[in-house]
Design a protein around this motif. Structure first.
Motif, PDB file in Angstrom:
ATOM      1  N   ALA A  53      -4.319 -10.365  56.451  1.00  0.00           N
ATOM      2  CA  ALA A  53      -4.510 -11.784  56.796  1.00  0.00           C
ATOM      3  C   ALA A  53      -3.530 -12.639  56.000  1.00  0.00           C
ATOM      4  N   GLY A  54      -3.366 -12.326  54.705  1.00  0.00           N
ATOM      5  CA  GLY A  54      -2.388 -13.048  53.898  1.00  0.00           C
ATOM      6  C   GLY A  54      -0.983 -12.886  54.446  1.00  0.00           C
ATOM      7  N   GLY A  55      -0.675 -11.684  54.901  1.00  0.00           N
ATOM      8  CA  GLY A  55       0.636 -11.430  55.489  1.00  0.00           C
ATOM      9  C   GLY A  55       0.863 -12.237  56.751  1.00  0.00           C
ATOM     10  N   TYR A  56      -0.150 -12.333  57.590  1.00  0.00           N
ATOM     11  CA  TYR A  56      -0.028 -13.129  58.812  1.00  0.00           C
ATOM     12  C   TYR A  56       0.153 -14.611  58.492  1.00  0.00           C
ATOM     13  N   ILE A  57      -0.561 -15.091  57.473  1.00  0.00           N
ATOM     14  CA  ILE A  57      -0.467 -16.504  57.112  1.00  0.00           C
ATOM     15  C   ILE A  57       0.929 -16.846  56.601  1.00  0.00           C
ATOM     16  N   ILE A  58       1.446 -16.050  55.662  1.00  0.00           N
ATOM     17  CA  ILE A  58       2.770 -16.339  55.114  1.00  0.00           C
ATOM     18  C   ILE A  58       3.840 -16.196  56.194  1.00  0.00           C
ATOM     19  N   ASN A  59       3.609 -15.286  57.134  1.00  0.00           N
ATOM     20  CA  ASN A  59       4.533 -15.121  58.249  1.00  0.00           C
ATOM     21  C   ASN A  59       4.522 -16.363  59.135  1.00  0.00           C
ATOM     22  N   SER A 112      -4.138   3.597  38.684  1.00  0.00           N
ATOM     23  CA  SER A 112      -2.738   3.364  39.090  1.00  0.00           C
ATOM     24  C   SER A 112      -2.622   3.108  40.590  1.00  0.00           C
ATOM     25  N   PHE A 113      -3.626   3.527  41.364  1.00  0.00           N
ATOM     26  CA  PHE A 113      -3.588   3.322  42.811  1.00  0.00           C
ATOM     27  C   PHE A 113      -3.659   1.842  43.185  1.00  0.00           C
ATOM     28  N   ALA A 114      -4.081   0.995  42.247  1.00  0.00           N
ATOM     29  CA  ALA A 114      -4.137  -0.449  42.511  1.00  0.00           C
ATOM     30  C   ALA A 114      -2.744  -0.990  42.839  1.00  0.00           C
ATOM     31  N   SER A 115      -1.727  -0.312  42.319  1.00  0.00           N
ATOM     32  CA  SER A 115      -0.351  -0.758  42.570  1.00  0.00           C
ATOM     33  C   SER A 115      -0.001  -0.685  44.060  1.00  0.00           C
ATOM     34  N   ILE A 120       2.055  -3.445  48.813  1.00  0.00           N
ATOM     35  CA  ILE A 120       1.882  -3.842  50.212  1.00  0.00           C
ATOM     36  C   ILE A 120       1.937  -5.358  50.354  1.00  0.00           C
ATOM     37  N   ALA A 121       1.210  -6.069  49.474  1.00  0.00           N
ATOM     38  CA  ALA A 121       1.197  -7.531  49.522  1.00  0.00           C
ATOM     39  C   ALA A 121       2.594  -8.098  49.276  1.00  0.00           C
ATOM     40  N   ALA A 122       3.303  -7.528  48.309  1.00  0.00           N
ATOM     41  CA  ALA A 122       4.658  -8.001  47.991  1.00  0.00           C
ATOM     42  C   ALA A 122       5.608  -7.733  49.160  1.00  0.00           C
ATOM     43  N   THR A 123       5.461  -6.567  49.785  1.00  0.00           N
ATOM     44  CA  THR A 123       6.320  -6.222  50.924  1.00  0.00           C
ATOM     45  C   THR A 123       6.104  -7.184  52.081  1.00  0.00           C
TER      46      THR A 123
END
Length: 308
Positions: A53-59, A112-115, A120-123
């Motif tokens: 959803a964040g990705g769609y918004i920034i897009n 470490s899996f939190a990364s 994904i969010a940064a990409t």
């Protein structure tokens, strides 16, 4: 309703459905332990949806000018929702997704899996701000992120409980998830190019560098025709070697009717498609192929269960 359109709720529902189908229509039908409790798996789905959803918004924020030309009726940011509020919503959804990912990573003792959620969010952010204008890179990233939403199920639900005794079974189940992730990547990659064909005029005016702009609509349509032969060949081989050979009749029929036949229809239509409405229709066809492709795991699992 404007807020739902901003986050493209239909796509989010499809994403959630896909992850729920793999858990409850596939993994739950196997006699194996799973790392996440039901409510924790619900959080995994929520984290995936929040980051998407964040990705769609920034897009949407960075696509206002392009969408004004390509899809004026779909413009939300600046028209119904201020850019500042949209940015705040982007931050909120992304933080929720990453925070849940951090929690789940600690639940399975793999902090470490939190990364993965951060990456994904940064990409998604860099895709919307920079990479989308690059030739093919944006298409590949979107397709990879969808396929990764399948792989992440295995990472969080199978890998943490894999041991020496069940390693072979877990490996087989993970490989099946990987097969579906590859299928999702190929179909979504083709669909992203078709969407570029649909939006070629507006993208060109905004100085973007997509395949249709670089090579023209006709050449790109022919290229998509060639690409569409890849999933046809792969699915024919999969049905022949994994379904028909083991007399999984219902799985075979489902694959032929709901996946292979629509793919053949798409292939025949894309060769001569030239109009925006044609590409919009074919994009929708690919969306349904993707949905039924994911749904096939339920049919195949039930077919195996009742044949046993």
């Amino acid at each position: 309703m404007k807020y739902l359109k901003l986050i493209r709720y239909q796509n989010l529902l499809m994403l959630a459905s896909m992850q729920l189908i793999f858990r409850y229509g596939f993994l739950e039908l196997q006699n194996i332990p799973l790392a996440l409790a039901h409510w924790q798996y619900g959080l995994l789905v929520l984290a995936t949806m929040s980051i998407a959803a964040g990705g769609y918004i920034i897009n949407n924020i960075f696509d206002v000018e392009t969408d004004t030309e390509n899809k004026p009726n779909n413009v939300i940011v600046g028209k119904f929702i201020s850019e500042t509020k949209a940015h705040n919503l982007y931050i909120g959804f992304t933080v929720i997704g990453v925070a849940i990912g951090f929690y789940l990573s600690n639940v399975i003792d793999k902090p470490s899996f939190a990364s993965l959620f951060i990456v994904i969010a940064a990409t998604l952010y860099f895709y919307a701000t920079n990479l989308k204008q690059s030739l093919l890179i944006g298409n590949i990233i979107v397709a990879m992120l969808l396929s990764f939403s399948v792989i992440i199920i295995g990472i969080f639900d199978l890998y943490p409980v894999a041991n020496q005794e069940n390693r072979s079974v877990m490996g087989l189940l993970f490989s099946i998830l990987l097969d579906y992730a590859i299928f999702a990547f190929i179909i979504n990659f083709i669909r992203e190019i078709v969407k570029d064909l649909q939006d070629v005029e507006g993208d060109s005016n905004q100085g973007m560098n997509t395949l249709p702009i670089s090579f023209g609509i006709k050449k790109t349509s022919k290229l998509v025709f060639g690409l569409s032969l890849i999933p046809i060949i792969l699915i024919l081989n999969y049905i022949s070697t994994n379904l028909f050979a083991y007399e999984l009749i219902y799985g075979t029929l489902f694959g032929i009717i709901f996946i292979l036949a629509p793919l053949l229809y798409f292939t025949t239509k894309i060769w001569s498609a030239t109009q925006t409405k044609d590409f919009h229709h074919l994009s929708t066809v690919l969306k349904w192929i993707l949905f039924f492709g994911i749904l096939s795991i339920v049919v195949i699992s039930l077919n195996i269960k009742f044949n046993a």
